[in-house]
Structures are given as C-alpha cells and as structure tokens.
Design an enzyme around this catalytic site. Structure first.
Site, PDB file in Angstrom:
ATOM      1  N   ASN A   9     -46.811  45.490  16.006  1.00 28.50           N
ATOM      2  CA  ASN A   9     -48.258  45.271  16.070  1.00 28.50           C
ATOM      3  C   ASN A   9     -48.840  46.052  14.910  1.00 28.50           C
ATOM      4  O   ASN A   9     -48.894  47.281  14.962  1.00 28.50           O
ATOM      5  CB  ASN A   9     -48.812  45.781  17.409  1.00 28.50           C
ATOM      6  CG  ASN A   9     -50.335  45.773  17.433  1.00 28.50           C
ATOM      7  OD1 ASN A   9     -50.969  45.168  16.566  1.00 28.50           O
ATOM      8  ND2 ASN A   9     -50.925  46.455  18.411  1.00 28.50           N
ATOM      9  N   LYS A  11     -51.806  46.260  13.816  1.00 25.77           N
ATOM     10  CA  LYS A  11     -53.185  46.771  13.985  1.00 25.77           C
ATOM     11  C   LYS A  11     -53.980  46.465  12.702  1.00 25.77           C
ATOM     12  O   LYS A  11     -53.771  45.427  12.105  1.00 25.77           O
ATOM     13  CB  LYS A  11     -53.149  48.250  14.355  1.00 25.77           C
ATOM     14  CG  LYS A  11     -52.214  48.506  15.560  1.00 25.77           C
ATOM     15  CD  LYS A  11     -52.348  49.850  16.165  1.00 25.77           C
ATOM     16  CE  LYS A  11     -51.407  49.949  17.376  1.00 25.77           C
ATOM     17  NZ  LYS A  11     -51.543  51.204  18.105  1.00 25.77           N
ATOM     18  N   HIS A  95     -54.879  44.654  24.452  1.00 24.57           N
ATOM     19  CA  HIS A  95     -54.415  45.956  23.969  1.00 24.57           C
ATOM     20  C   HIS A  95     -55.457  47.019  24.339  1.00 24.57           C
ATOM     21  O   HIS A  95     -56.653  46.742  24.349  1.00 24.57           O
ATOM     22  CB  HIS A  95     -54.218  45.897  22.449  1.00 24.57           C
ATOM     23  CG  HIS A  95     -53.482  47.088  21.924  1.00 24.57           C
ATOM     24  ND1 HIS A  95     -54.094  48.305  21.744  1.00 24.57           N
ATOM     25  CD2 HIS A  95     -52.182  47.253  21.577  1.00 24.57           C
ATOM     26  CE1 HIS A  95     -53.184  49.175  21.302  1.00 24.57           C
ATOM     27  NE2 HIS A  95     -52.025  48.561  21.189  1.00 24.57           N
ATOM     28  N   GLU A  97     -56.661  49.295  22.702  1.00 21.64           N
ATOM     29  CA  GLU A  97     -57.689  49.488  21.664  1.00 21.64           C
ATOM     30  C   GLU A  97     -58.770  48.415  21.782  1.00 21.64           C
ATOM     31  O   GLU A  97     -59.943  48.668  21.516  1.00 21.64           O
ATOM     32  CB  GLU A  97     -57.018  49.493  20.277  1.00 21.64           C
ATOM     33  CG  GLU A  97     -56.216  50.771  20.084  1.00 21.64           C
ATOM     34  CD  GLU A  97     -55.002  50.645  19.173  1.00 21.64           C
ATOM     35  OE1 GLU A  97     -54.898  49.669  18.415  1.00 21.64           O
ATOM     36  OE2 GLU A  97     -54.138  51.554  19.248  1.00 21.64           O
ATOM     37  N   GLU A 167     -48.095  49.873  27.962  1.00 23.57           N
ATOM     38  CA  GLU A 167     -48.362  50.873  26.931  1.00 23.57           C
ATOM     39  C   GLU A 167     -49.254  51.970  27.498  1.00 23.57           C
ATOM     40  O   GLU A 167     -50.488  51.807  27.543  1.00 23.57           O
ATOM     41  CB  GLU A 167     -49.088  50.230  25.753  1.00 23.57           C
ATOM     42  CG  GLU A 167     -48.321  49.125  25.073  1.00 23.57           C
ATOM     43  CD  GLU A 167     -48.797  48.932  23.646  1.00 23.57           C
ATOM     44  OE1 GLU A 167     -47.957  48.943  22.760  1.00 23.57           O
ATOM     45  OE2 GLU A 167     -50.014  48.804  23.425  1.00 23.57           O
ATOM     46  N   GLY A 173     -49.504  56.100  19.356  1.00 23.39           N
ATOM     47  CA  GLY A 173     -49.840  56.745  18.086  1.00 23.39           C
ATOM     48  C   GLY A 173     -49.861  58.258  18.166  1.00 23.39           C
ATOM     49  O   GLY A 173     -50.366  58.920  17.261  1.00 23.39           O
ATOM     50  N   SER A 213     -45.303  54.941  20.684  1.00 29.56           N
ATOM     51  CA  SER A 213     -44.423  55.805  19.872  1.00 29.56           C
ATOM     52  C   SER A 213     -42.953  55.400  19.932  1.00 29.56           C
ATOM     53  O   SER A 213     -42.068  56.257  19.872  1.00 29.56           O
ATOM     54  CB  SER A 213     -44.617  57.279  20.259  1.00 29.56           C
ATOM     55  OG  SER A 213     -45.956  57.670  20.033  1.00 29.56           O
TER      56      SER A 213
END
Ligand code: G3H
Length: 251
Positions: A9, A11, A95, A97, A167, A173, A213
């Site tokens: 992904n 991003k 996601h 985000e 996730e 991250g 991660s």
C-alpha cells in the site's frame, strides 16, 4: 487452500515515473501467482502507469480507495467502474487513515464493498483497533463490529472471495509490530466471525492479511501462522528490493 497475498500500500508516495521504474525492477522476480499473489496498490494518479507497466507480468494491481458511486457529481472521487476499466484487480477500502483523516464510516465502507463487487473489483477491507481500545481490552468487540458492518448484505460467495486486512492502528508506521501471536489471535477471531455470519466454506476461503510494520525481517514468522494469509505493507513496500524479499518470503 488459500493463496497467500502480499500487498504493498503505497499511500501518498510515488509518481508515475517512479511507478514504472519500480515495476520494471520487480516484474521478472516475482513468485508464480498461484504460489503467492504479489500486489501493489497505488495512488489514483499512478494507476495508469502501474497497469501498463505490470501488463503481462505476475504483478497484480490495485487502488487505495474508491467511491461507492460509478459516476455523478462527486468532485474528487474515484469511480469503481473506471478502476475496473483500467484493469485494477483489487481496491483497499476502510484503511484506518481513510476512517481517521477522512471520516469514513462503517456504512461508507459497506457501500464501497458493494460497489466494487458490482464492478468485479475485489475489495480489501481494512479493520483494526486504536491503542486506547487495545489498552481497554476491547479490541475483539471493536474489530468484530467493524467486520459485521463492512460485510452487511454481502453474499457468502462474495465474502469467500474478498480479502480482510487486520491492521492495529498502533502498529502502523510505528515500527511496533503486533506480535505474531496477537496478529494470529485477531485474524482467527475474524475468521470465526465470518463462520458465524456465513458458513464454514466462506470462513475457510476468505483471505486475511495482517498489516502494521510488516518487513522482510518479520514476514516469515507472521506468514507461518495458520490464519494469516498475507500482509498489507506500507513503508517496506516502497523499495523494489524490500518488496521482493516480502513477496518471495517462501524462498
Ligand atoms: O496499509 C498498510 C499499513 O497501514 C501498514 O503500514 P506500515 O507497513 O508502514 O506500518
């Protein structure tokens, strides 16, 4: 048998030129698609380059988001119908985000899943809890509720064919991976939820990824777990060498 699926992904990284360079560097070194599906999900502005560069290779291609309408007065959105026309195999939805920064709701994600199925693009439905929720030991309830909402109204066959990505937000991250046991525990909970909602066949076929991660150093241990069928990878998918190590984790 479920075919493992390792997805990058990207991003908001990479431009069309970098996309072509990346694909040129990896496309002849990918595993057989029947052994491990290697997928890149890229920003909408890179998808044409991605599809063209990946044509004829084992690299599967996908988007990072789509809207739940095919067309209309929806400024700035991405049409699932056009994603299909562009050759996209997959699309990430929900996601954390998107849920966090862009206020997407469970209902939006359910509508997006249906719109993608209507266009024959496979959804990768993301779920996962915050650190606060885990510290309160409410992560299972949280994730089960996200899954129930995302899958509402889908058929057993549709659920069997899609991908769910677990996730935990605290592991994205941050360099802080969930332990392989923590990841397995939640992926098993998700599979059990699919079994409760649908049937054994859907539960046995749905592929469940872990994301947060994931890197070449931990991918083998995660992939050895019985309910983890793949990874959704951010940072470690941006460099060809690292992506190749991930998708070739069986070697
Ligand atoms: O979709 C990918 C995840 O957000 C994980 O990102 P990360 O591998 O950089 O932690």
């Amino acid at each position: 048998m479920r075919t493992p699926i390792i997805a990058g992904n990207w991003k908001l990284h990479m431009n069309p030129e970098q996309t072509k360079e990346f694909v040129a560097a990896v496309k002849d070194k990918l595993p057989e698609a029947s052994k491990v599906e290697a997928l890149i999900c890229a920003p909408a502005v890179d998808l044409e380059s991605l599809a063209q560069a990946a044509a004829g290779s084992n690299l599967r291609v996908g988007a990072e988001n789509a809207y739940f309408e095919d067309e209309g007065a929806f400024t700035g959105e991405t049409s699932p119908k056009v994603l299909k026309e562009m050759g996209m195999n997959y699309c990430i939805i929900g996601h954390s985000e998107r849920r966090g920064y862009f206020h997407e709701t469970d209902e939006d994600i359910n509508k997006k899943a249906k719109a993608l199925f209507a266009n024959d693009v496979t959804p990768i439905i993301c779920c996962g809890e915050s650190l606060e929720t885990r510290e309160a030991n409410k992560q299972e309830d949280w994730v089960v509720s996200q899954i129930k909402a995302a899958l509402a109204g889908l058929s057993a066959d549709q659920v069997a064919s899609l991908v769910i990505a677990y996730e935990p937000i605290w592991a994205i991250g941050t360099g802080k991976t969930a332990s392989s046991d923590q990841a397995e525990e939640m992926c098993k909970t998700i599979r059990d939820t699919v079994k409760d909602l649908y049937n054994e066949e859907a539960a046995e076929n749905v592929r469940i990824q872990y994301g947060g991660s994931v890197n070449p150093g931990n991918v083998k241990e995660l992939m050895a777990k019985p309910d983890i069928d793949g990874g959704l990878v951010g940072g470690a998918s941006l460099k060809p060498d690292s992506f190749l190590e991930l998708v070739n984790y069986q070697d």
